[in-house]
Enzyme design. Structure first.
Site, short mmCIF file in Angstrom:
data_model
loop_
_atom_site.label_atom_id
_atom_site.label_comp_id
_atom_site.label_asym_id
_atom_site.label_seq_id
_atom_site.Cartn_x
_atom_site.Cartn_y
_atom_site.Cartn_z
N THR A 13 0.84 -1.19 0.00
CA THR A 13 0.00 0.00 0.00
C THR A 13 0.88 1.24 0.00
O THR A 13 1.59 1.51 0.97
CB THR A 13 -0.94 0.01 1.22
N SER A 42 1.82 -5.31 13.44
CA SER A 42 1.51 -3.89 13.51
C SER A 42 2.57 -3.17 12.68
O SER A 42 3.46 -2.51 13.20
CB SER A 42 1.51 -3.38 14.95
N CYS A 73 -6.68 -0.06 7.25
CA CYS A 73 -5.46 -0.38 7.99
C CYS A 73 -5.67 -0.13 9.48
O CYS A 73 -5.97 1.01 9.88
CB CYS A 73 -4.27 0.43 7.49
#
Length: 310
Positions: free
Chosen positions: A46, A70, A131
């Site tokens: 992304t 994460s 996200c």
């Protein structure tokens, strides 16, 4: 002859399997490894307006049932990925690709999309509305009013094929509300689902990842039932022109078969790709074809969305 061919928004793919954004897609070298594998396509990392380092390490850990991460959207910036997919699309025998992107604000998202709109790239876009791992940035797709507003603004100027990556929904009413919004717009696809946000994994007495005091997105085996539910719920609610990419808990042919049975047109592999590498696409393709042959199915259309109820 069993075929895994599929189509999204007029783009044809010889294989319905591909990577999930965030896994094995940071660099050109990783993307080329997927390009040269049995996968039908790849989606890029992304891309944000500027390159990002992401969250501090350690930020990913495998578990017996999947993974926790994460990452914080580490990437080389949208220009890196846009230039690469534009270069690839003009090569002989190039596959069709998906460019993943998002801004860290609605304004940045519009800047990025206008850059893509004005480029010569003519492939698919996956806008990440889901996200869960950027501190201080909520998952947009859980805010239905904001989602509607952003899509309305985007489609006032954006003319190229675009889909959205979604977080998992857990309430039937939310499926109804989200589908009502999505059906208003000429979306090419939706991707169900991103990782389940803000899980916690503990080893002895300590968390296993550093960012957010150990809170991270859950992927792998654990999320497959949730992913299948999202795929099927939206398959029953969306306009037929909006295709579905199924993502979550895919590590073998049976998992891919179930995603397609629930309504997916393509299937992305994340955690298992991280563990096994691009060779996984050959194995899962073979296993999926064997399942289809045993059941007498020649194409994905023979069983897509044909889930039986008791």
């Amino acid at each position: 002859m069993v075929s895994l061919k599929t189509e999204i928004a007029g783009f044809s793919f010889d294989n319905c399997l591909m990577n999930a954004a965030g896994i094995y897609c940071m660099t050109k070298e990783e993307l080329l490894a997927i390009e040269n594998s049995e996968a039908g396509s790849f989606v890029t990392k992304t891309g944000t307006l500027e390159a990002r380092e992401g969250n501090p390490q350690p930020r990913y850990a495998d578990t017996d049932w999947g993974s926790i991460n994460s990452m914080g959207l580490p990437n080389k910036g949208i220009d890196y990925y846009l230039d690469f997919v534009t270069e690839l699309q003009d090569q002989d025998n190039s596959k069709n690709h998906v460019l993943s992107l998002v801004g860290l604000s609605p304004e940045e998202t519009h800047i990025i999309l206008k850059k893509v709109e004005n480029s010569s790239y003519n492939g698919l876009i996956e806008l990440n509305l889901s996200c869960p791992n950027v501190p201080g940035k909520p998952q947009i797709a859980y805010d239905f009013e904001m989602t509607d507003l952003i899509l309305s603004e985007i489609f006032s100027y954006y003319q190229k094929p675009l889909g959205i990556k979604l977080p998992p929904y857990f309430d039937i009413v939310h499926f109804d509300q989200a589908a009502t919004i999505f059906n208003k717009y000429p979306l090419a696809f939706i991707n169900c689902v991103n990782s389940i946000g803000n899980g916690l994994v503990i080893d002895d007495e300590t968390v296993v990842i550093k960012p957010k005091n150990g809170f991270g997105g859950i992927g792998g085996d654990f999320i497959k039932p949730t992913a299948l539910a999202n795929v099927h719920a939206f398959y029953k609610r969306l306009n037929p022109s909006i295709k579905i990419i199924g993502t979550g808990g895919v590590k073998n042919g049976r998992d891919a078969f179930e995603h397609i049975l629930c309504g997916a047109s393509m299937v992305q592999i994340g955690t298992a790709l991280q563990k096994e590498g691009p060779e996984i696409f050959q194995r899962v393709s073979r296993e999926l074809k064997e399942i289809m042959a045993d059941k007498g199915y020649q194409s994905l259309e023979d069983f897509r969305g044909q889930l039986n109820y008791l």
